[in-house]
Design a protein around this motif. Structure first.
Motif, mmCIF file in Angstrom:
data_model
loop_
_atom_site.group_PDB
_atom_site.id
_atom_site.type_symbol
_atom_site.label_atom_id
_atom_site.label_comp_id
_atom_site.label_asym_id
_atom_site.label_seq_id
_atom_site.Cartn_x
_atom_site.Cartn_y
_atom_site.Cartn_z
ATOM 1 N N VAL A 242 -7.249 -0.423 -30.689
ATOM 2 C CA VAL A 242 -8.040 0.396 -31.699
ATOM 3 C C VAL A 242 -6.881 1.142 -32.259
ATOM 4 C CG1 VAL A 242 -9.309 2.511 -31.879
ATOM 5 C CG2 VAL A 242 -10.185 1.012 -30.251
ATOM 6 N N GLN B 270 -0.628 -3.943 -34.079
ATOM 7 C CA GLN B 270 -1.880 -4.710 -33.468
ATOM 8 C C GLN B 270 -1.255 -5.849 -32.784
ATOM 9 O OE1 GLN B 270 -3.964 -5.129 -37.226
ATOM 10 N NE2 GLN B 270 -5.531 -4.048 -36.186
ATOM 11 N N LEU C 199 -10.313 -7.631 -36.570
ATOM 12 C CA LEU C 199 -9.932 -6.002 -36.588
ATOM 13 C C LEU C 199 -9.644 -5.535 -37.754
ATOM 14 C CD1 LEU C 199 -8.236 -5.944 -32.955
ATOM 15 C CD2 LEU C 199 -10.531 -5.615 -33.426
ATOM 16 N N GLN C 200 -8.831 -6.267 -38.305
ATOM 17 C CA GLN C 200 -8.047 -5.983 -39.522
ATOM 18 C C GLN C 200 -9.085 -5.840 -40.739
ATOM 19 O OE1 GLN C 200 -5.219 -9.027 -39.926
ATOM 20 N NE2 GLN C 200 -3.449 -7.674 -38.774
ATOM 21 N N ARG D 277 -8.647 -13.098 -33.960
ATOM 22 C CA ARG D 277 -9.147 -11.950 -33.290
ATOM 23 C C ARG D 277 -8.404 -10.731 -34.039
ATOM 24 N NH1 ARG D 277 -9.353 -8.825 -28.461
ATOM 25 N NH2 ARG D 277 -10.568 -7.192 -29.137
ATOM 26 N N ILE D 278 -7.255 -10.826 -34.155
ATOM 27 C CA ILE D 278 -6.479 -9.717 -35.019
ATOM 28 C C ILE D 278 -7.041 -9.459 -36.502
ATOM 29 C CG2 ILE D 278 -4.470 -8.338 -35.583
ATOM 30 C CD1 ILE D 278 -3.641 -8.863 -32.821
ATOM 31 N N GLU E 107 -12.111 -5.385 -40.453
ATOM 32 C CA GLU E 107 -13.092 -4.446 -40.207
ATOM 33 C C GLU E 107 -12.611 -2.764 -40.680
ATOM 34 O OE1 GLU E 107 -14.796 -2.934 -35.947
ATOM 35 O OE2 GLU E 107 -14.840 -5.289 -36.216
#
Ligand code: DC
Length: 221
Positions: free
Chosen positions: A69, A38, A115-116, A111-112, A118
């Motif tokens: 993604v 990522q 994502l992680q 930000r990452i 989620e």
């Protein structure tokens, strides 16, 4: 196997994390997330869009833009940015040379991290990185911290790259270790409650078996 277990696997570059995490996930029927990919995808996007990777301000400004993604099948993990497959591009020498600087920018990490978390969601996943057991998912049922001698790490990484100079690879690994461990935001560190495995004397299969045994002890099927 419980489908909700989260296995956090941290350690420096070349310690065997990725291969171990994939092997453990596929043996136990769990998903797999390579968080380094990522950060590499974020770096690849910055380079492709002409953003100077050595400028934390420029990186911070654009950190919210790339759509990253990750596919979590351990037998065929995928990563796309803005809909394009970047699984090969993120392994380029240019991305590798710049990723630690990009990953040190707090806006990138925030930000990452979103994502992680989620993706980890309800669990059932082996997650590998630098800060998984310490910051991303400190409540993980199993935390493993993998290390290996710098020379062993360099020999493995050179083989993965299809050859080249072991000395140059070792110098690059140690340079990235220094940035990853020394940064202010979520540095590489052994998380509280982690089991430390020095993989130097073991084969990949032996390390996978050790971690599978740890998971089964914690979360009996
Ligand atoms: O595991 P890797 O070499 O693909 O990771 C690339 C870079 O990403 C690494 O130098 C540090 C950064 N990284 C991070 O800061 N936090 C993570 N959880 C994973 C990787």
């Amino acid at each position: 196997m419980s489908s909700t277990v989260v296995v956090a696997m941290d350690g420096p570059s070349g310690s065997g994390k990725s291969s171990t995490a994939r092997g453990v996930a596929s043996k136990l029927g769990l998903r797999f997330l390579d968080t380094g990919a990522q950060f590499r995808a974020m770096t690849q996007w910055m380079l492709a869009h002409g953003v100077d990777p050595s400028s934390p301000e420029a990186i911070a400004k654009h950190a919210g833009e790339p759509v990253i993604v990750s596919g979590t099948d351990p037998l065929a993990p995928t990563i796309t940015v803005d809909g394009s497959d970047v699984s090969v591009a993120i392994r380029s020498a240019e991305v590798t040379a710049n990723v630690s600087a990009v990953a040190a920018v707090p806006e990138v990490r925030t930000r990452i991290l979103g994502l992680q978390r989620e993706i980890i969601g309800e669990g059932g996943i082996v997650v590998e990185g630098r800060d998984i057991g310490s910051v991303v998912w400190p409540q993980a049922a199993v935390k493993v911290y993998l290390t290996a001698d710098p020379e062993a790490r360099a020999v493995r990484r050179t083989a993965e790259n299809g050859g080249g100079s072991v000395e140059a690879t070792q110098a690059d690994l140690l340079r990235r270790d220094a940035i990853d461990s020394g940064r202010k935001a979520a540095p590489l560190t052994m998380p509280e409650g982690a089991i430390h495995i020095d993989t130097t004397p073991y084969t990949l299969d032996e390390v996978i078996d050790q971690v599978v045994a740890l998971v089964l002890q914690t979360e009996p099927s």
